[in-house]
Design a protein around this motif. Structure first.
Motif, short mmCIF file in Angstrom:
data_model
loop_
_atom_site.label_atom_id
_atom_site.label_comp_id
_atom_site.label_asym_id
_atom_site.label_seq_id
_atom_site.Cartn_x
_atom_site.Cartn_y
_atom_site.Cartn_z
N ARG A 70 15.95 -7.97 9.52
CA ARG A 70 16.52 -9.04 10.35
C ARG A 70 18.04 -9.11 10.14
O ARG A 70 18.57 -8.60 9.16
N ASP A 71 18.71 -9.80 11.05
CA ASP A 71 20.13 -10.03 10.91
C ASP A 71 20.38 -10.84 9.63
O ASP A 71 19.81 -11.93 9.46
N PRO A 72 21.21 -10.34 8.71
CA PRO A 72 21.38 -11.02 7.41
C PRO A 72 21.83 -12.47 7.54
O PRO A 72 21.29 -13.35 6.86
N TYR A 73 22.83 -12.73 8.39
CA TYR A 73 23.37 -14.09 8.46
C TYR A 73 22.38 -15.06 9.11
O TYR A 73 22.16 -16.17 8.61
N LEU A 74 21.76 -14.66 10.21
CA LEU A 74 20.81 -15.56 10.87
C LEU A 74 19.59 -15.81 10.00
O LEU A 74 19.01 -16.90 10.01
N THR A 117 13.72 -18.50 16.71
CA THR A 117 14.35 -19.52 17.55
C THR A 117 15.87 -19.31 17.59
O THR A 117 16.49 -19.46 18.65
N LEU A 118 16.46 -18.97 16.46
CA LEU A 118 17.91 -18.75 16.42
C LEU A 118 18.33 -17.57 17.27
O LEU A 118 19.45 -17.54 17.78
N LEU A 119 17.45 -16.59 17.42
CA LEU A 119 17.79 -15.41 18.22
C LEU A 119 17.99 -15.73 19.70
O LEU A 119 18.59 -14.94 20.43
N GLU A 120 17.50 -16.89 20.13
CA GLU A 120 17.64 -17.25 21.53
C GLU A 120 19.09 -17.54 21.91
O GLU A 120 19.45 -17.48 23.08
N ARG A 123 25.09 -16.06 19.66
CA ARG A 123 26.52 -16.33 19.58
C ARG A 123 26.78 -17.74 19.02
O ARG A 123 27.67 -17.93 18.18
N LYS A 124 26.03 -18.72 19.46
CA LYS A 124 26.21 -20.09 18.99
C LYS A 124 25.77 -20.24 17.54
O LYS A 124 26.47 -20.84 16.72
N ASN A 125 24.62 -19.67 17.19
CA ASN A 125 24.05 -19.87 15.86
C ASN A 125 24.79 -19.09 14.77
O ASN A 125 24.64 -19.41 13.59
N ARG A 126 25.56 -18.08 15.14
CA ARG A 126 26.36 -17.38 14.14
C ARG A 126 27.50 -18.25 13.61
O ARG A 126 28.10 -17.91 12.58
N LYS A 127 27.79 -19.35 14.27
CA LYS A 127 28.86 -20.24 13.84
C LYS A 127 28.36 -21.34 12.92
O LYS A 127 29.15 -22.15 12.44
N LEU A 128 27.04 -21.40 12.68
CA LEU A 128 26.50 -22.43 11.80
C LEU A 128 26.96 -22.19 10.37
O LEU A 128 26.93 -21.07 9.88
N PRO A 129 27.40 -23.24 9.66
CA PRO A 129 27.93 -23.05 8.30
C PRO A 129 26.83 -23.00 7.25
O PRO A 129 25.75 -23.55 7.43
N THR A 130 27.12 -22.35 6.13
CA THR A 130 26.26 -22.37 4.95
C THR A 130 27.11 -22.80 3.77
O THR A 130 28.31 -23.03 3.89
#
Length: 376
Positions: A70-74, A117-120, A123-130
């Motif tokens: 899977r995409d590491p960040y998501l 769900t995040l894959l939908e 672009r938007k969800n890659r900006k979510l902070p951790t």
């Protein structure tokens, strides 16, 4: 979580030279056994209690090893939503306002479900902070797959022991999802070859031998006058026990992976009395080599073609072939780098290298195989 915490060193920053410069609040490196905590974040003691519990759960629940292509960040973001929901329910510490991912609508959902769900909206969800800023899991397991380290084993056993200690003393309740994941860690995953063997067993039942006097066996010397029956196998049409194998021969599929997968397929075919297998090599276009014996799959078949991958023509070829049984299953060997709209309308399964992932969700069984490397 105290047992997990014993295995980790807390490196505080930003004064320590070992401290990564891009960690805004905290991060965990399971491979190195370190928790990085940024003192300059300005968190209270209760907020740090929440953050450290968050990082320990990342390590204990093996999130670094469960990525599976899977995409590491998501994937990191999905795991954060799950962990923060559990810590909120447990009342551990205080939620910090910075870098926190929490959504009531995602409660009681697994990390795998949240990731889909995040894959939908990537672009938007890659900006979510951790807590790190760009993913708070630093373990090298994001980029390589290998055998679990001793520290991974320790984290698993520590979480199991902590759960037993917690429940035996009648402490407060724990979220059901967290209990389920901790108990799942106690059960080692079934090896891929065992899963594949079960797949063959469900589709190709053993050929039962029976006794017959039509072909009498040798008479015993002590009782030469008594005829004895012999064991014979029923005569079955050659194509009544067969299946199709579609092999991805694109340039991204290593020859060693293809060879290992075909070796396992050949051995199980022989064990289940499969006389012939329909084999198709596929890269940009399918190459049908017809029905071959399992022994030919294992040794004498030569792989052709090493360009791009489009599997749909190969699937369509078998589904419309007049000389291929309509109820025969398909086994697709690929690295997962295929078209996202692949449609298969019959019983099938995928065999892909561990660490890779299909570009779509499927109800078919997916077997992740590991290459066995010899240590010199």
């Amino acid at each position: 979580l105290g047992g997990v915490a014993q295995a980790f060193e807390i490196v505080t920053g930003p004064r320590d030279p070992r401290f990564p410069k891009d960690v805004e609040i905290a991060a965990v490196d399971v491979g190195e056994g370190k928790i990085y905590a940024n003192e300059a974040a300005g968190l209270s003691e209760e907020e740090w209690r929440f953050v450290l519990a968050h990082e320990y759960l990342h390590a204990g629940l093996q999130h670094h090893a469960r990525r599976q292509g899977r995409d590491p960040y998501l994937w990191n973001v999905a795991c954060d939503f799950v962990i923060n929901g559990w810590l909120h329910d447990l009342g551990i510490g205080k939620m910090p306002t910075k870098g926190l991912l929490y959504d009531e609508d995602l409660r009681n959902r697994s990390a795998e479900e949240i990731y889909d769900t995040l894959l939908e909206n990537v672009r938007k969800n890659r900006k979510l902070p951790t807590f790190r800023g760009q993913g708070d899991i630093l373990d090298a397991g994001w980029h390589k797959t290998g055998e679990p380290t001793s520290l991974d084993d320790f984290c698993r056993s520590a979480l199991r022991a902590g759960l037993e200690y917690h429940t035996s003393r009648g402490r407060s309740t724990i979220p059901a999802g967290l209990i389920e994941e901790i108990r799942a860690l106690a059960m080692p995953p079934i090896p891929w070859d065992v899963q594949l063997a079960k797949w063959f067993e469900c589709r190709f039942h053993p050929v039962e031998k029976h006794r017959t006097y039509a072909r009498p066996s040798r008479r015993q010397s002590s009782t030469p006058d008594i005829p004895r029956p012999s064991w014979v196998r029923p005569e079955l049409p050659d194509h009544s026990r067969t299946y199709g194998v579609i092999i991805d021969t694109s340039g991204s599929m290593p020859a060693s992976s293809i060879g290992m997968a075909l070796g396992a397929v050949a051995s199980y075919s022989v064990a289940r009395d499969v006389p012939f297998v329909r084999v198709i090599f596929c890269d940009a276009a399918p190459t049908d080599i017809g029905f071959v014996t399992p022994e030919d799959i294992a040794g004498r078949v030569q792989v052709t073609g090493r360009s791009g991958t489009v599997l749909q023509p190969a699937v369509d070829l078998l589904e419309h072939a007049k000389d291929f049984p309509k109820n025969a299953p398909l086994l697709i060997i690929t690295d997962g780098d295929i078209e996202p709209d692949l449609a298969v309308h019959r019983d099938h399964a995928f065999l892909i290298p561990c660490g890779n992932r299909l570009p779509f969700r499927t109800r078919a069984e997916v077997f992740y195989f590991k290459e066995k490397r010899e240590e010199i």
